[in-house]
Scaffold this active site. Structure first.
Site, PDB file in Angstrom:
ATOM      1  N   GLU A 183       0.821  -1.210   0.000  1.00 16.52           N
ATOM      2  CA  GLU A 183       0.000   0.000   0.000  1.00 16.52           C
ATOM      3  C   GLU A 183       0.857   1.264   0.000  1.00 16.52           C
ATOM      4  O   GLU A 183       0.556   2.220  -0.717  1.00 16.52           O
ATOM      5  CB  GLU A 183      -0.934  -0.011   1.210  1.00 16.52           C
ATOM      6  CG  GLU A 183      -1.630   1.303   1.527  1.00 16.52           C
ATOM      7  CD  GLU A 183      -2.644   1.725   0.480  1.00 16.52           C
ATOM      8  OE1 GLU A 183      -3.074   0.866  -0.312  1.00 16.52           O
ATOM      9  OE2 GLU A 183      -2.976   2.927   0.446  1.00 16.52           O
ATOM     10  N   SER A 198       8.976  11.685 -13.169  1.00 13.00           N
ATOM     11  CA  SER A 198       9.656  11.314 -14.409  1.00 13.00           C
ATOM     12  C   SER A 198       9.083  12.039 -15.616  1.00 13.00           C
ATOM     13  O   SER A 198       9.696  12.044 -16.683  1.00 13.00           O
ATOM     14  CB  SER A 198       9.548   9.801 -14.650  1.00 13.00           C
ATOM     15  OG  SER A 198      10.070   9.104 -13.554  1.00 13.00           O
TER      16      SER A 198
END
Ligand code: HEM
Ligand SMILES: [Cu+2]
Lengths: 293, 528
Positions: free
Chosen positions: B257, B270
């Site tokens: 999680e 990114s």
């Protein structure tokens, strides 16, 4: 900036415009959850509320699936939509597998680790000597406090073995139904589907008699410590899934009688068949680890 | 208006949005649903943030000032549950909804009706959960981890908590299935897997994590429910069960999680860094493999949360080494981000500032994680404020920062308006200074031995707690300012160009106008 090229616009992906079923489903789920919670907190009226919620959910499912079936029959769904449905069903089944994995994990943990520790294995020696000095019984166990009192277990090679045969047979019959469908043999499809459904509900019936036997004659209940907990939760959730699966098969049967599906396109049938094989495989796990060894 | 712009580069022949409130209730449009998720998340962020303010106000000084201990515990529990399940996860799902179809050239999500349901379960689940604040016995107060047997002492709130979690699980699993089906089945021709933007990749892998662990969590809380109401003994030693069993099952869910809450953040960072460094991402394929290895490893490290429960030595060692191994792929990512910037033509607009802060501050959280991973020293750190500092660095300056960065980065695309750059920069510096004032001292407190989840403390901890609280109030206020910036940007502002950022790449920037039309890519784009 890029220029657009136009590809296969005649065969575009079906994106529905607006739907009211999800919000109704949410209302149903919430009503059921709130009702059941209140019931568990000791307010009996909650039970009725929960029932109302379940009715809403059932209605929602009926209408939502009804709409999807209608659209499918009307030819809205191209092959790409079909693949989306397949992936949806496949990953849904995987999530179900993981749900059962939690309970199997609890079973293995209790049998392989926590019970031996309570019995004094490893560095549990003093736990056993000081806290549970008289505790020396291994699996099947209801724990050092003997929760629920003495109980007996259900031998694997009686009813459970018969149930295994019943479910395995139903896995075969559903495959026969599929072969019949692929050969455009409507009669065969209906007959084998019917057989599958009967076997499915027969399984549930046998499970019910087994539960009665456990409660009435064996003193094996949900309260029988960790054995009763894992036994009833695993077999209970499995039985629930068989009931759901058989009901789904029933819907497929009705559709088959109505003339839905072609020998080429019948994803709904296949999806339900996958689901049926899934409950079958879970049962094999249950038979081996809960009943047999 | 958007239609007119749309015709420049895209022949949109779909329907526009419906009118009125019901548009939002009935919608099957991925952009509408994305917006709903994001606004819901912002609301929960404020709601959960208010609870954090109560916590920091009580901890401003030693002694009991504002709330009674039981209510304090309700606040820590509800704060965490709301932030994890109500703020961070829905924000990422909202971003997934908005972005994934546009990034892969799809007309919408694969299963649009189910998409609507995934969202519309959430407000109901949180209504159930929040209603417990007014119940007999109060809201859940045993911590967001809900350890048995403590959590079994919860009052009337208990079943509501369990069922709310079931609903959240249903929502997450449906959302994840939808994302997988969309990515596997809806990519435009030519959009091969290794051409997908990293945000799509990270979400793809996150979705698998979700499908694998949310059902396990549902199973764990179901066992809690039956232990309390139906006489089972899963977590009771008297019946042959074990309270530690709960912790194993919970953390089998719990550790993946936390990666569910950070992998999509990696994807966002990114996307942002290459744009503002004006260089392609360094090491694209290694990013993909690193993400996959992190996801894989996240399944075999869960017991690092349980070093002190008395596991066998082999277990302690295994989980220690496995945990440390995660630092390797994580390091690959940090290295790639830094290399992307190397010799780049960098500018520092607000999304970039938040992305850079992410890289630095998330790394601090990663380092404290490494410290915690060392079993013998975790015996000292466990359940202290050091852990609190660790996970707030990775979650607030990690996950939440990436979400804020994403909002600044893509909002012009969504709304067609630029946010106010000065305001964005003020928000950034205000947040970044205050967040460090808030959480950095908690490292000291933890190392000095202050336990977590307590309303009162020994006077030796007074100084740093006061500093931390001041940082907390400042940070909270900064986020109100953020809401204002978002509001102004939705309402108006300088018109955004189609590409929005000079160095931006990807289908959503190169092939679609700003704001994006209601339906995009009803015919698939050509991928070069
Ligand atoms: C380099 C990577 C990481 C390592 C080695 C690491 C290690 C650990 C360890 C050993 C603990 C347990 C500390 C204790 O309770 O004594 C912990 C707690 C925690 N970590 Fe990390 N962690 C890492 C990254 C992350 C990330 C990326 C997140 C989330 C985005 C995260 C979220 C959490 C949370 C929420 C807790 C506390 C859970 C609780 O007890 O309430 N960690 N971490
Ligand atoms: Cu962890």
């Amino acid at each position: 900036m890029g220029k657009m090229a136009h590809a296969h616009s005649d065969d575009s992906y079906y994106v529905p415009h607006g739907t009211k079923w999800p919000i109704i489903g949410s209302i149903g789920l919430t009503t059921a959850a709130a009702g059941f919670s209140n019931y568990l907190n000791g307010h009996n009226a909650g039970f009725t509320v929960m029932f109302g919620g379940l009715l809403i959910i059932t209605y929602m499912m009926y209408r939502w699936f009804g709409q999807v079936i209608q659209e499918s029959e009307d030819g809205y769904y191209n092959d790409q939509v079909d693949v989306s449905f397949r992936m949806g069903m496949g990953w849904f089944i995987f999530s179900e597998v993981m749900f059962f994995a939690a309970f199997f994990g609890a079973l293995f943990y209790a049998r392989a680790l926590s019970l031996p520790w309570l019995l004094g294995e490893g560095d549990g020696v003093l736990t056993n000597i000081y806290l549970w000095p008289l505790f020396d019984e291994g699996w099947p166990s209801n724990g050092p406090a003997d929760l629920g009192g003495d109980f007996q277990t259900i031998p694997a090679w009686g009813l459970p073995a018969i149930n295994t045969l019943v479910l395995l047979a139903s896995g075969v019959t559903v495959t026969f139904a599929h072969w019949a469908l692929k050969k455009d043999n409507r009669k065969g499809l209906i007959a084998w589907l019917t057989a599958t459904i009967i076997l499915g509900y027969f399984f549930v019936y046998l499970q019910a008699t087994e539960y009665l036997h456990a409660y009435n004659d064996l003193n094996l209940t949900m309260e029988s410590g960790i054995y009763g907990s894992t036994f009833f939760m695993l077999t209970g959730f499995h039985g629930f899934h068989v009931t759901m699966g058989a009901t789904m098969l029933l819907v497929i049967l009705v559709r088959a009688i109505k003339g839905h599906f072609t020998s080429q396109k019948h994803f709904a049938f296949e999806g339900v068949a996958w689901y049926w094989h899934f409950v079958d495989v879970v049962w094999l796990g249950l038979f081996i680890f809960v009943y047999w060894i | 208006m958007s239609e007119a712009v749309a015709h420049d580069i895209h022949d949109d022949h779909g329907h526009g949005p419906e009118k009125g409130l019901m548009r939002w209730v009935y919608t099957t449009n991925h952009k509408d649903i994305g917006t709903l998720y994001l606004l819901f998340s912002l609301a929960m962020f404020i709601f959960g943030g208010a609870m954090a303010m109560i916590i920091r106000a009580e901890l401003f000084q030693p002694g009991m000032q504002l709330v009674d201990p039981h209510f304090f515990n309700q606040m820590t529990t509800m704060h965490a549950l709301i932030m994890v399940f109500g703020a961070v996860m829905p924000a990422f799902v909202g971003l997934a909804n908005w972005l994934i179809p546009m990034m892969i050239g799809a007309p919408d999500m694969a299963l649009p009706r189910m998409n609507n349901w995934s969202f519309w379960i959430l407000p109901f689940a949180f209504a159930l959960m929040s209603a417990t604040l007014f119940m007999e016995g109060g809201a859940p107060a045993a911590g967001w981890t809900m350890y048995a047997p403590l959590v079994l002492q919860t009052g009337d709130a208990f079943p509501f908590l369990i069922f709310a979690i079931h609903l959240l699980g249903i929502s997450s699993v449906m959302g994840a299935i939808n994302i997988i089906a969309t990515i596997m089945n809806m990519r435009a021709p030519g959009m091969t897997l290794m051409k997908m933007p990293l945000f799509v990749w990270t979400w793809f892998i996150t979705a698998y994590l979700l499908i694998a662990v949310m059902p396990v969590f549902a199973g764990a809380v179901t066992m809690l429910l039956t232990d309390k109401f139906f006489g089972t003994a899963f977590f009771s030693a008297a019946g042959g069960g074990d309270p530690v069993l709960y912790q194993h099952i919970f953390w089998f869910f719990g550790h993946p999680e936390v990666y569910i809450m950070i992998l999509p953040a990696f994807g966002i960072i990114s996307a942002i860094i290459p744009t503002f460094a004006r260089k392609p991402l360094f090491g694209y394929s290694s990013m993909v493999y690193a993400t996959a290895s992190i996801a894989f490893l996240s399944f075999v490290v869960w017991a690092h949360h349980m070093f002190t429960v008395g596991m066998p030595l082999a277990g302690e060692l295994f989980f220690m080494y496995a945990t440390m191994m995660i630092a390797v792929p994580t390091g690959v990512k940090i290295f790639n981000w830094v290399s992307t910037m190397w010799k780049g033509a960098m500018t520092f607009e607000t999304p970039m500032l938040f992305a850079l802060a992410f890289v630095v501050l998330f790394t601090i959280g990663g380092f404290s994680g490494l410290m915690l991973a060392i079993t013998p020293v975790d015996f000292q750190y466990h359940d202290t404020y050091f852990v609190v500092a660790h996970f707030h660095y990775v979650l607030v300056t990690g996950a939440v920062y990436s979400i804020i960065a994403a909002a600044y980065y893509w909002m012009p695309k969504w709304t067609g308006h630029m946010y106010n750059e000065t305001a964005g920069k003020i928000h950034f510096w205000w947040s970044t200074i205050s967040v460090n004032v808030l959480f950095f001292p908690q490292h000291f407190l933890g190392l000095a031995g202050m336990p977590r989840r307590i309303p009162d403390y020994s006077v030796q901890f007074a100084d740093w707690n006061m500093v931390s609280s001041i940082g907390g109030f400042a940070f909270g206020l900064a986020q109100i300012y953020f809401c204002w910036i978002v509001y102004k940007t939705i309402k108006g502002g300088e018109k955004a160009t189609d590409q929005v950022w000079e160095g931006a790449t990807g289908l959503e920037f190169e092939n679609l106008p700003s704001p994006v039309p209601y339906h995009s890519f009803t015919t698939a784009p050509q991928i070069r």
